[in-house]
Design a protein around this motif. Structure first.
Motif, mmCIF file in Angstrom:
data_model
loop_
_atom_site.group_PDB
_atom_site.id
_atom_site.type_symbol
_atom_site.label_atom_id
_atom_site.label_comp_id
_atom_site.label_asym_id
_atom_site.label_seq_id
_atom_site.Cartn_x
_atom_site.Cartn_y
_atom_site.Cartn_z
ATOM 1 N N LEU A 1 3.128 -45.430 -5.723
ATOM 2 C CA LEU A 1 3.324 -44.000 -5.539
ATOM 3 C C LEU A 1 3.439 -43.605 -4.072
ATOM 4 C CD1 LEU A 1 0.750 -42.742 -8.190
ATOM 5 C CD2 LEU A 1 3.204 -43.146 -8.478
ATOM 6 N N ALA A 2 3.013 -44.495 -3.190
ATOM 7 C CA ALA A 2 3.105 -44.276 -1.746
ATOM 8 C C ALA A 2 3.487 -45.595 -1.097
ATOM 9 C CB ALA A 2 1.775 -43.775 -1.191
ATOM 10 N N GLN A 3 3.966 -45.494 0.124
ATOM 11 C CA GLN A 3 4.276 -46.708 0.884
ATOM 12 C C GLN A 3 3.789 -46.515 2.306
ATOM 13 O OE1 GLN A 3 8.479 -47.152 0.501
ATOM 14 N NE2 GLN A 3 8.967 -45.490 1.886
ATOM 15 N N GLN A 4 3.458 -47.629 2.935
ATOM 16 C CA GLN A 4 3.008 -47.574 4.320
ATOM 17 C C GLN A 4 4.167 -47.989 5.205
ATOM 18 O OE1 GLN A 4 -0.505 -49.863 5.159
ATOM 19 N NE2 GLN A 4 -1.130 -48.435 6.748
ATOM 20 N N ARG A 5 4.504 -47.116 6.143
ATOM 21 C CA ARG A 5 5.622 -47.374 7.036
ATOM 22 C C ARG A 5 5.220 -48.362 8.128
ATOM 23 N NH1 ARG A 5 6.705 -41.079 7.919
ATOM 24 N NH2 ARG A 5 5.460 -41.577 9.736
ATOM 25 N N ALA A 6 6.182 -48.791 8.911
ATOM 26 C CA ALA A 6 5.943 -49.730 10.014
ATOM 27 C C ALA A 6 4.988 -49.141 11.045
ATOM 28 C CB ALA A 6 7.266 -50.112 10.670
ATOM 29 N N ASP A 7 4.969 -47.803 11.187
ATOM 30 C CA ASP A 7 4.063 -47.170 12.150
ATOM 31 C C ASP A 7 2.650 -46.978 11.590
ATOM 32 O OD1 ASP A 7 4.389 -45.026 10.410
ATOM 33 O OD2 ASP A 7 5.247 -43.681 11.908
ATOM 34 N N GLY A 8 2.410 -47.457 10.373
ATOM 35 C CA GLY A 8 1.090 -47.387 9.753
ATOM 36 C C GLY A 8 0.816 -46.138 8.953
ATOM 37 N N ARG A 9 1.722 -45.176 8.984
ATOM 38 C CA ARG A 9 1.529 -43.929 8.244
ATOM 39 C C ARG A 9 2.021 -44.072 6.810
ATOM 40 N NH1 ARG A 9 0.140 -40.208 12.250
ATOM 41 N NH2 ARG A 9 0.585 -38.313 11.114
ATOM 42 N N TYR A 10 1.415 -43.294 5.923
ATOM 43 C CA TYR A 10 1.774 -43.320 4.505
ATOM 44 C C TYR A 10 2.742 -42.199 4.182
ATOM 45 C CZ TYR A 10 -2.007 -46.598 3.520
ATOM 46 O OH TYR A 10 -2.821 -47.697 3.491
ATOM 47 N N GLU A 11 3.641 -42.489 3.255
ATOM 48 C CA GLU A 11 4.565 -41.477 2.762
ATOM 49 C C GLU A 11 4.768 -41.697 1.266
ATOM 50 O OE1 GLU A 11 8.168 -42.041 4.967
ATOM 51 O OE2 GLU A 11 8.605 -43.947 4.020
ATOM 52 N N LEU A 12 5.218 -40.649 0.587
ATOM 53 C CA LEU A 12 5.467 -40.737 -0.848
ATOM 54 C C LEU A 12 6.686 -41.588 -1.150
ATOM 55 C CD1 LEU A 12 4.984 -37.139 -2.258
ATOM 56 C CD2 LEU A 12 3.623 -39.149 -2.759
ATOM 57 N N THR A 13 6.646 -42.227 -2.291
ATOM 58 C CA THR A 13 7.834 -42.891 -2.826
ATOM 59 C C THR A 13 8.465 -41.930 -3.836
ATOM 60 O OG1 THR A 13 6.582 -43.884 -4.636
ATOM 61 C CG2 THR A 13 6.796 -45.188 -2.590
ATOM 62 N N GLU A 14 9.592 -42.301 -4.361
ATOM 63 C CA GLU A 14 10.231 -41.489 -5.398
ATOM 64 C C GLU A 14 9.318 -41.378 -6.616
ATOM 65 O OE1 GLU A 14 14.308 -41.801 -7.939
ATOM 66 O OE2 GLU A 14 14.444 -42.248 -5.795
ATOM 67 N N ALA A 15 8.669 -42.480 -6.974
ATOM 68 C CA ALA A 15 7.730 -42.466 -8.104
ATOM 69 C C ALA A 15 6.554 -41.546 -7.817
ATOM 70 C CB ALA A 15 7.239 -43.881 -8.402
ATOM 71 N N GLY A 16 6.094 -41.515 -6.579
ATOM 72 C CA GLY A 16 4.996 -40.630 -6.195
ATOM 73 C C GLY A 16 5.377 -39.164 -6.291
ATOM 74 N N THR A 17 6.592 -38.861 -5.908
ATOM 75 C CA THR A 17 7.081 -37.485 -6.015
ATOM 76 C C THR A 17 7.135 -37.045 -7.474
ATOM 77 O OG1 THR A 17 8.367 -37.753 -3.986
ATOM 78 C CG2 THR A 17 9.020 -35.956 -5.446
ATOM 79 N N ALA A 18 7.615 -37.931 -8.339
ATOM 80 C CA ALA A 18 7.699 -37.618 -9.768
ATOM 81 C C ALA A 18 6.302 -37.463 -10.372
ATOM 82 C CB ALA A 18 8.478 -38.707 -10.502
ATOM 83 N N ARG A 19 5.388 -38.351 -10.016
ATOM 84 C CA ARG A 19 4.014 -38.274 -10.554
ATOM 85 C C ARG A 19 3.329 -36.997 -10.073
ATOM 86 N NH1 ARG A 19 0.324 -42.543 -12.450
ATOM 87 N NH2 ARG A 19 -1.459 -41.364 -13.195
#
Length: 72
Positions: free
Chosen positions: A44-62
């Motif tokens: 539902l989320a992914q961690q970017r190269a800079d270490g910050r988290y962001e939503l995935t498409e599945a996370g947005t839907a959930r």
């Protein structure tokens, strides 16, 4: 039939905070870090190269289904 893993209240809150922060993402190391890691493990989320988290498409839907109570 319900076949998605249950999201604890704290993890639903972390999911919502990810939508609120938007593009800048949530930094690692905050109190909701364990929830962000769980959301990442659920896809539902992914961690970017800079270490910050962001939503995935599945996370947005959930988020739309479970927090906003909208059909996704």
């Amino acid at each position: 039939m319900w076949n998605e893993p249950y999201l604890e209240t704290c993890c639903r809150s972390a999911l919502h905070r990810l939508t609120l922060v938007g593009r800048p993402g949530r930094p690692d190391g905050l109190k909701d870090g364990p929830c962000l890691a769980r959301l990442r493990g659920m896809g539902l989320a992914q961690q970017r190269a800079d270490g910050r988290y962001e939503l995935t498409e599945a996370g947005t839907a959930r988020h739309a289904r479970e927090v906003l109570k909208r059909s996704a």
